[in-house]
Design an enzyme around this catalytic site. Sequence first.
Site, short mmCIF file in Angstrom:
data_model
loop_
_atom_site.label_atom_id
_atom_site.label_comp_id
_atom_site.label_asym_id
_atom_site.label_seq_id
_atom_site.Cartn_x
_atom_site.Cartn_y
_atom_site.Cartn_z
N CYS A 169 -4.62 7.32 -7.65
CA CYS A 169 -4.08 8.82 -8.11
C CYS A 169 -2.90 8.44 -8.94
O CYS A 169 -3.02 7.99 -10.00
CB CYS A 169 -3.77 9.61 -6.69
SG CYS A 169 -3.39 11.14 -7.06
N GLU A 185 -8.03 5.64 0.45
CA GLU A 185 -7.65 5.23 1.70
C GLU A 185 -7.50 6.29 2.64
O GLU A 185 -7.62 6.13 4.01
CB GLU A 185 -6.09 4.93 1.35
CG GLU A 185 -5.18 6.01 1.27
CD GLU A 185 -5.13 6.80 0.09
OE1 GLU A 185 -4.39 7.80 -0.27
OE2 GLU A 185 -6.08 6.42 -0.80
N HIS A 211 -8.51 9.61 -3.67
CA HIS A 211 -7.76 8.69 -2.64
C HIS A 211 -8.85 8.01 -1.44
O HIS A 211 -8.88 8.79 -0.36
CB HIS A 211 -6.93 9.64 -1.66
CG HIS A 211 -5.68 10.06 -2.61
ND1 HIS A 211 -4.45 9.27 -2.37
CD2 HIS A 211 -5.46 11.04 -3.50
CE1 HIS A 211 -3.66 9.95 -3.19
NE2 HIS A 211 -4.10 11.03 -3.82
#
Length: 248
Positions: A111, A217, A215
């Site tokens: 990001c 994660e 994202h």
Amino acid sequence: MPKPVIGLTTSRMRNLARLSVFGTNVPYAKSIADAGGIPILIPLSLSDADIDQLLSRVDGILFTGGYDVDPRWYGNLPHPKVMGADADRDRMEMHLVQALINLGKPFFGICRGCQVINIALGGSLYEDLAELYPGKIQHDNHDHPRNYLAHTVDLQCSSRLSELLSVGAFGVNSLHHQGVNRIARGLQASAMAPDGLVEAFELSDYSFGLAVQWHPEELQEHASMRSLFQVFVQACLPDGSQQKVEES
């Protein structure tokens, strides 16, 4: 075999006692640890010399998400939609990108991290997609859960990212209001959103240099998103090499 030590960039924030702290969201560190690495947080306010010394002691860098970069870093005027710019973080991360690449160490950007890398290498951003990128899809989905799959991305068939994931298109979350405008020289776009926005890029002819706008994660329930961290951590091993990761 010793685990690779991976530095994570941090944000300046305030805790419940209103004290200033440096930190990052837990899923970044957890994803690195689950993939076999040892995450350490890099505080802000380090000098360039301190950053150079730190880089001699880590095996790779994860550039995490966060607030916007000051547009003056890519030659634009201040913009009213730019939020939370931190001059100290901008300075540190710009130096970190250049110093890291000079050493040839692996990096992974997420990001804001994707945007920082592009700027540090000479690229630019759309300061606000809703205003400056006509016909765009909805990229800012902060009103949804962070693992909400907002849109698909298409992988470029000649990219390392395509080789690593062995897929053509897949769904991603989307939590950004800015995006890559001019991509820096030396970077190859490796994934695109349906509206043509660059969603991932890689540094050509480099050991491991990858950045994504979504994202991963927050999407660790998906094998393909876990594999992004696995191949990054593997690349950070002293004798690490990238292997093709099959979807499971």
